[in-house]
Design an enzyme around this catalytic site. Structure first.
Site, PDB file in Angstrom:
ATOM      1  CB  CYS A 178      -5.796   3.162   6.321  1.00 44.21           C
ATOM      2  SG  CYS A 178      -6.085   1.497   6.965  1.00 44.21           S
TER       3      CYS A 178
ATOM      4  CB  CYS B 192      -3.902  -1.339   5.204  1.00 49.42           C
ATOM      5  SG  CYS B 192      -5.681  -1.267   5.450  1.00 49.42           S
TER       6      CYS B 192
END
Length: 77
Positions: free
Chosen positions: A10, A13
């Site tokens: 995501c 991240c």
């Protein structure tokens, strides 16, 4: 040094991966940076909330994006 970024890939991240990469370059540290996206592997490391930051097998941060300054402190120890 072995660094693992835990998460599904995501935005958070990806941001954490970028911060860690920047700090490793700034500090001139020899490090292998891995992205771990497999939830089973993430859970076995004890991380329930992503993103996670693991350094040399120890979970340092979970569920949030640390600042670059905090990452510098973690990697300098």
């Amino acid at each position: 040094m072995n660094i693992k970024i835990l998460g599904p890939g995501c935005k958070n991240c990806t941001t954490l991966y970028g911060y860690v990469s920047d700090v490793v370059t700034e500090l001139g540290i020899q490090a292998e940076i891995e992205k771990i996206t497999d939830f089973k592997e993430i859970v076995t490391m004890g991380v329930m909330k992503t993103p996670g930051l693991v350094v040399n097998g120890a979970v340092k941060v979970s569920g949030r994006i640390p600042s670059k300054e905090e990452i510098k402190e973690i990697l300098s120890k």
